[in-house]
Design an enzyme around this catalytic site. Structure first.
Site, PDB file in Angstrom:
ATOM      1  N   ASP A  63     -44.720 -60.406 -68.246  1.00 57.42           N
ATOM      2  CA  ASP A  63     -44.254 -60.022 -66.917  1.00 57.42           C
ATOM      3  C   ASP A  63     -42.768 -59.673 -66.940  1.00 57.42           C
ATOM      4  O   ASP A  63     -42.089 -59.856 -67.959  1.00 57.42           O
ATOM      5  CB  ASP A  63     -44.541 -61.153 -65.910  1.00 57.42           C
ATOM      6  CG  ASP A  63     -44.121 -62.535 -66.411  1.00 57.42           C
ATOM      7  OD1 ASP A  63     -43.320 -62.605 -67.368  1.00 57.42           O
ATOM      8  OD2 ASP A  63     -44.586 -63.537 -65.856  1.00 57.42           O
ATOM      9  N   ASN A 131     -46.594 -74.058 -59.051  1.00 55.01           N
ATOM     10  CA  ASN A 131     -47.604 -73.749 -58.029  1.00 55.01           C
ATOM     11  C   ASN A 131     -48.901 -73.242 -58.661  1.00 55.01           C
ATOM     12  O   ASN A 131     -49.781 -72.748 -57.972  1.00 55.01           O
ATOM     13  CB  ASN A 131     -47.069 -72.696 -57.042  1.00 55.01           C
ATOM     14  CG  ASN A 131     -46.937 -71.322 -57.669  1.00 55.01           C
ATOM     15  OD1 ASN A 131     -46.889 -71.186 -58.890  1.00 55.01           O
ATOM     16  ND2 ASN A 131     -46.866 -70.297 -56.857  1.00 55.01           N
ATOM     17  N   HIS A 133     -49.125 -70.775 -60.983  1.00 57.22           N
ATOM     18  CA  HIS A 133     -49.186 -69.374 -61.421  1.00 57.22           C
ATOM     19  C   HIS A 133     -49.221 -69.267 -62.949  1.00 57.22           C
ATOM     20  O   HIS A 133     -48.724 -70.126 -63.672  1.00 57.22           O
ATOM     21  CB  HIS A 133     -48.073 -68.514 -60.806  1.00 57.22           C
ATOM     22  CG  HIS A 133     -46.705 -68.698 -61.342  1.00 57.22           C
ATOM     23  ND1 HIS A 133     -45.575 -68.621 -60.556  1.00 57.22           N
ATOM     24  CD2 HIS A 133     -46.238 -68.930 -62.603  1.00 57.22           C
ATOM     25  CE1 HIS A 133     -44.511 -68.792 -61.299  1.00 57.22           C
ATOM     26  NE2 HIS A 133     -44.883 -68.985 -62.548  1.00 57.22           N
ATOM     27  N   GLU A 138     -49.941 -65.220 -58.941  1.00 59.15           N
ATOM     28  CA  GLU A 138     -49.768 -66.320 -57.997  1.00 59.15           C
ATOM     29  C   GLU A 138     -51.132 -66.803 -57.496  1.00 59.15           C
ATOM     30  O   GLU A 138     -52.136 -66.096 -57.655  1.00 59.15           O
ATOM     31  CB  GLU A 138     -48.897 -65.841 -56.817  1.00 59.15           C
ATOM     32  CG  GLU A 138     -47.518 -65.338 -57.218  1.00 59.15           C
ATOM     33  CD  GLU A 138     -46.532 -66.461 -57.582  1.00 59.15           C
ATOM     34  OE1 GLU A 138     -46.978 -67.596 -57.855  1.00 59.15           O
ATOM     35  OE2 GLU A 138     -45.315 -66.202 -57.608  1.00 59.15           O
TER      36      GLU A 138
HETATM   37  C1  GLP Z   1     -42.319 -68.188 -64.915  1.00 59.17           C
HETATM   38  C2  GLP Z   1     -43.005 -67.054 -65.714  1.00 59.17           C
HETATM   39  C3  GLP Z   1     -44.202 -67.581 -66.390  1.00 59.17           C
HETATM   40  C4  GLP Z   1     -43.806 -68.924 -66.988  1.00 59.17           C
HETATM   41  C5  GLP Z   1     -43.779 -69.921 -65.876  1.00 59.17           C
HETATM   42  C6  GLP Z   1     -43.233 -71.287 -66.252  1.00 59.17           C
HETATM   43  O1  GLP Z   1     -41.985 -67.809 -63.645  1.00 59.17           O
HETATM   44  N1  GLP Z   1     -43.338 -65.904 -64.974  1.00 59.17           N
HETATM   45  O2  GLP Z   1     -44.687 -66.681 -67.344  1.00 59.17           O
HETATM   46  O3  GLP Z   1     -44.721 -69.311 -67.949  1.00 59.17           O
HETATM   47  O4  GLP Z   1     -43.116 -69.355 -64.769  1.00 59.17           O
HETATM   48  O5  GLP Z   1     -41.844 -71.246 -66.386  1.00 59.17           O
HETATM   49  P1  GLP Z   1     -40.992 -72.436 -67.007  1.00 59.17           P
HETATM   50  O6  GLP Z   1     -41.383 -72.578 -68.422  1.00 59.17           O
HETATM   51  O7  GLP Z   1     -39.552 -72.013 -66.861  1.00 59.17           O
HETATM   52  O8  GLP Z   1     -41.322 -73.653 -66.209  1.00 59.17           O
END
Ligand code: GLP
Length: 231
Positions: A63, A131, A133, A138
């Site tokens: 993404d 949440n 995702h 989402e």
């Molecule tokens: C982010 C990314 C995801 C990631 C997730 C967890 O927003 N879009 O691909 O895996 O949320 O993020 P983090 O590892 O910083 O908790």
């Protein structure tokens, strides 16, 4: 699903780094799938410490924030260039949805075509949002979704604002691989560390519903979950 329970984030990052390389090298002509965020930076640091990098020529990102300057430190293209390509001395091609050739609706289509042409990905790294995702799919995302532009959930904006100077600078939209796009990978490597992720993981594993994005992936034949959570 195979679950690898680890003592803590450091042990999980180490296990993930080793398994990522093992799965990538089992199919070295196929691209790998990368992710970004706090969880993944731990894995890339371990790869660097171990002196490991995949030998594939292509890597696809999950993404990217919509319309973000690729030179911004908060763009996922920048992050992957720094913490993966440059840090590991990996010289292949990074394919990031919404960046370069993949901008706009025709670019999104091209991104899907490239994955189809070069894939399936040998292994896709995945994190989980608080949440629930996955990438930026989402809660409520269609299980058959493909790469597209999405609006970020308020919880996601609140969580990720820590990476920006102020919450106002945090983008409202992103381009993300869809759940069906992600499901195409040969192996999925899901990393979930920290108590703040426990409610989202527990919901997806024990009480999934159409609003739980991870439920679109839990029946994947080669899903490995690495977690420090007691679930
Ligand atoms: C982010 C990314 C995801 C990631 C997730 C967890 O927003 N879009 O691909 O895996 O949320 O993020 P983090 O590892 O910083 O908790």
């Amino acid at each position: 699903m195979r679950i690898i329970r680890v003592a803590d984030r450091a042990a999980g990052s180490l296990a993930a780094a080793k398994l990522f390389i093992e799965l990538a090298e089992a199919n070295p002509t196929k691209p790998v799938g990368l992710a970004t965020g706090g969880t993944m930076s731990g894995v890339y640091s371990k790869l660097r410490e171990l002196g490991l990098r995949p030998s594939c020529q292509d890597a696809f990102a999950l993404d990217e924030y919509l319309d973000i300057d690729p030179a911004s430190q908060n763009s996922y293209l920048y992050e992957l260039n720094q913490s993966f390509a440059q840090a590991l001395g990996w010289t292949g091609t990074l394919h990031v949805p919404g960046q370069g050739d993949y901008r706009g609706s025709s670019g999104i289509e091209l991104f899907e075509q490239r994955i189809a042409a070069l894939g399936p990905l040998s292994v896709q790294l995945l994190g989980l949002g608080t949440n629930g995702h996955v990438a930026f799919n989402e809660p409520g995302s269609d299980f058959d979704s493909r790469t597209r532009v999405v609006e970020l959930h308020p919880q996601t904006r609140a969580d990720n604002a820590r990476f920006f100077e102020s919450e106002e600078q945090m983008p409202t939209h992103a381009t993300t691989q869809g759940l069906a796009t992600i499901r195409q990978a040969s192996n999925l490597l899901l990393l979930v560390f920290g108590e703040n992720k426990k409610p989202a993981l527990a919901k997806a594993l024990s009480d999934p519903d159409p609003l739980t994005p991870l439920a679109a992936l839990t029946d994947h034949a080669n899903l490995v979950l690495i977690t420090d959570l007691d679930i």
